[in-house]
Design a protein around this motif. Sequence first.
Motif, PDB file in Angstrom:
ATOM      1  N   ASN A 130     -11.289  11.358 -21.002  1.00  0.00           N
ATOM      2  CA  ASN A 130     -12.445  12.396 -21.413  1.00  0.00           C
ATOM      3  C   ASN A 130     -12.302  13.625 -21.135  1.00  0.00           C
ATOM      4  OD1 ASN A 130     -13.121  12.089 -18.695  1.00  0.00           O
ATOM      5  ND2 ASN A 130     -15.042  11.228 -18.938  1.00  0.00           N
ATOM      6  N   ILE A 131     -11.291  14.113 -20.538  1.00  0.00           N
ATOM      7  CA  ILE A 131     -10.896  15.554 -20.025  1.00  0.00           C
ATOM      8  C   ILE A 131     -11.112  16.518 -21.129  1.00  0.00           C
ATOM      9  CG2 ILE A 131      -9.536  14.861 -18.030  1.00  0.00           C
ATOM     10  CD1 ILE A 131      -7.121  15.791 -19.444  1.00  0.00           C
ATOM     11  N   SER A 132     -10.963  16.025 -22.562  1.00  0.00           N
ATOM     12  CA  SER A 132     -11.261  16.995 -23.647  1.00  0.00           C
ATOM     13  C   SER A 132     -12.496  16.819 -24.038  1.00  0.00           C
ATOM     14  CB  SER A 132     -10.200  16.646 -24.615  1.00  0.00           C
ATOM     15  OG  SER A 132      -8.623  16.748 -24.109  1.00  0.00           O
ATOM     16  N   ASN A 133     -13.293  16.050 -23.517  1.00  0.00           N
ATOM     17  CA  ASN A 133     -14.840  16.101 -24.056  1.00  0.00           C
ATOM     18  C   ASN A 133     -15.473  17.181 -23.774  1.00  0.00           C
ATOM     19  OD1 ASN A 133     -17.763  15.014 -23.395  1.00  0.00           O
ATOM     20  ND2 ASN A 133     -16.967  13.713 -24.636  1.00  0.00           N
ATOM     21  N   GLU A 134     -16.240  17.615 -24.815  1.00  0.00           N
ATOM     22  CA  GLU A 134     -16.714  19.154 -24.818  1.00  0.00           C
ATOM     23  C   GLU A 134     -17.946  19.061 -23.723  1.00  0.00           C
ATOM     24  OE1 GLU A 134     -17.703  20.600 -28.663  1.00  0.00           O
ATOM     25  OE2 GLU A 134     -15.540  20.813 -29.355  1.00  0.00           O
ATOM     26  N   GLU A 135     -18.704  18.002 -23.951  1.00  0.00           N
ATOM     27  CA  GLU A 135     -19.930  17.946 -23.124  1.00  0.00           C
ATOM     28  C   GLU A 135     -19.519  17.917 -21.454  1.00  0.00           C
ATOM     29  OE1 GLU A 135     -22.211  14.738 -24.212  1.00  0.00           O
ATOM     30  OE2 GLU A 135     -22.599  15.216 -25.981  1.00  0.00           O
ATOM     31  N   SER A 150     -10.897  23.694 -22.244  1.00  0.00           N
ATOM     32  CA  SER A 150      -9.932  22.665 -22.847  1.00  0.00           C
ATOM     33  C   SER A 150      -9.409  21.757 -21.583  1.00  0.00           C
ATOM     34  CB  SER A 150      -8.771  23.318 -23.844  1.00  0.00           C
ATOM     35  OG  SER A 150      -7.903  24.046 -22.672  1.00  0.00           O
ATOM     36  N   SER A 151      -8.595  20.801 -22.174  1.00  0.00           N
ATOM     37  CA  SER A 151      -7.825  19.986 -21.234  1.00  0.00           C
ATOM     38  C   SER A 151      -6.858  20.747 -20.383  1.00  0.00           C
ATOM     39  CB  SER A 151      -7.061  18.821 -21.893  1.00  0.00           C
ATOM     40  OG  SER A 151      -6.306  19.148 -22.929  1.00  0.00           O
ATOM     41  N   GLN A 152      -6.385  21.725 -21.083  1.00  0.00           N
ATOM     42  CA  GLN A 152      -5.343  22.597 -20.345  1.00  0.00           C
ATOM     43  C   GLN A 152      -5.882  23.149 -19.140  1.00  0.00           C
ATOM     44  OE1 GLN A 152      -1.733  24.378 -21.143  1.00  0.00           O
ATOM     45  NE2 GLN A 152      -2.166  24.199 -19.158  1.00  0.00           N
ATOM     46  N   ASP A 153      -7.335  23.715 -19.149  1.00  0.00           N
ATOM     47  CA  ASP A 153      -7.934  24.197 -18.017  1.00  0.00           C
ATOM     48  C   ASP A 153      -8.166  23.091 -16.930  1.00  0.00           C
ATOM     49  OD1 ASP A 153      -8.022  26.765 -19.309  1.00  0.00           O
ATOM     50  OD2 ASP A 153     -10.022  26.052 -20.397  1.00  0.00           O
ATOM     51  N   ILE A 154      -8.427  21.837 -17.410  1.00  0.00           N
ATOM     52  CA  ILE A 154      -8.483  20.764 -16.326  1.00  0.00           C
ATOM     53  C   ILE A 154      -7.463  20.569 -15.658  1.00  0.00           C
ATOM     54  CG2 ILE A 154      -9.196  18.455 -16.088  1.00  0.00           C
ATOM     55  CD1 ILE A 154     -11.640  19.753 -16.902  1.00  0.00           C
TER      56      ILE A 154
END
Length: 290
Positions: A130-135, A150-154
């Motif tokens: 869920n690391i791309s989930n907007e919420e 985005s998932s890149q930031d995570i």
Amino acid sequence: MNINMKYYIVTICAIFIALGVGILVGFNLNYDQALSKQQSEVLESFNTEFEALKDKNKTLQSEINDLDGNVDDLKEYIDNNIDILTQDALTDKNTGIILTSDNNDYSEDIENLILKANGTVSFNIMIKDNISNEEKLAELSKSLNKTFKSSQDIINYIVESLDNTKGYDQLYALEDLGLIKINNINKGNYQAYDSVVLLGNLSGKDAKDNFNSKDKLLINNLKDANKYVVAVSQSDSDKTFLKLCQENNISIIDDINEGIGKVSLITLLKNQNIVGDYGDSDLSKKIIAY
């Protein structure tokens, strides 16, 4: 006179026609005989080559059977002696374990293997789907007062956290928000890792997109941090994840649940300078790392 001349002309023409027909028939007879002889020679050559190929095939099959027997003997030997073969191989080596899938978690087996080889497990972390989930991204941005788009930031944040003194608390903050799961972390030594074992599980039409949004980003970040990365999977799993890792120029092992896969992993983590494809599937170029 004219009648006689016509008669001679017709007679001469008939003679020449008959002669031509005779030559043509004779030529065809000779040609057919030559062709028949040539066909016979070709067929005989085919039969000779076919028999030679059959003999060669029998020889090769016998060699393959011998090799298969040797491989089975090798596997049995390694299975019976894996602790001896890997004893103290990872002394002074610090290894992290990262899962990029919510299912099929066999990281504990990898952890135990490293510990038996006298290595240190710096961390064992699962990055959830869920690391791309907007919420979730919005919730994390608000919680940490930092922008996550985005998932890149995570992924960037996770790798950065593993490299600084505040990382322990930062990682647990991500776990509290349900973005990662920390199976284990060495609080006093998590930053000392020099290698990472990557576990993934991808399949279906979205496999490559999912890989690019998580695994590929993680691999690139770890490479940029000068960490050695090995991707592994079990022998009965889908090979899509490993194939994509292979395309990103990191070592892969496709049979980590078997003795030869375990020895390969310990060998790679010990040397930290080999990029290869190991195991028993079509992806592999060598059965074992050495």
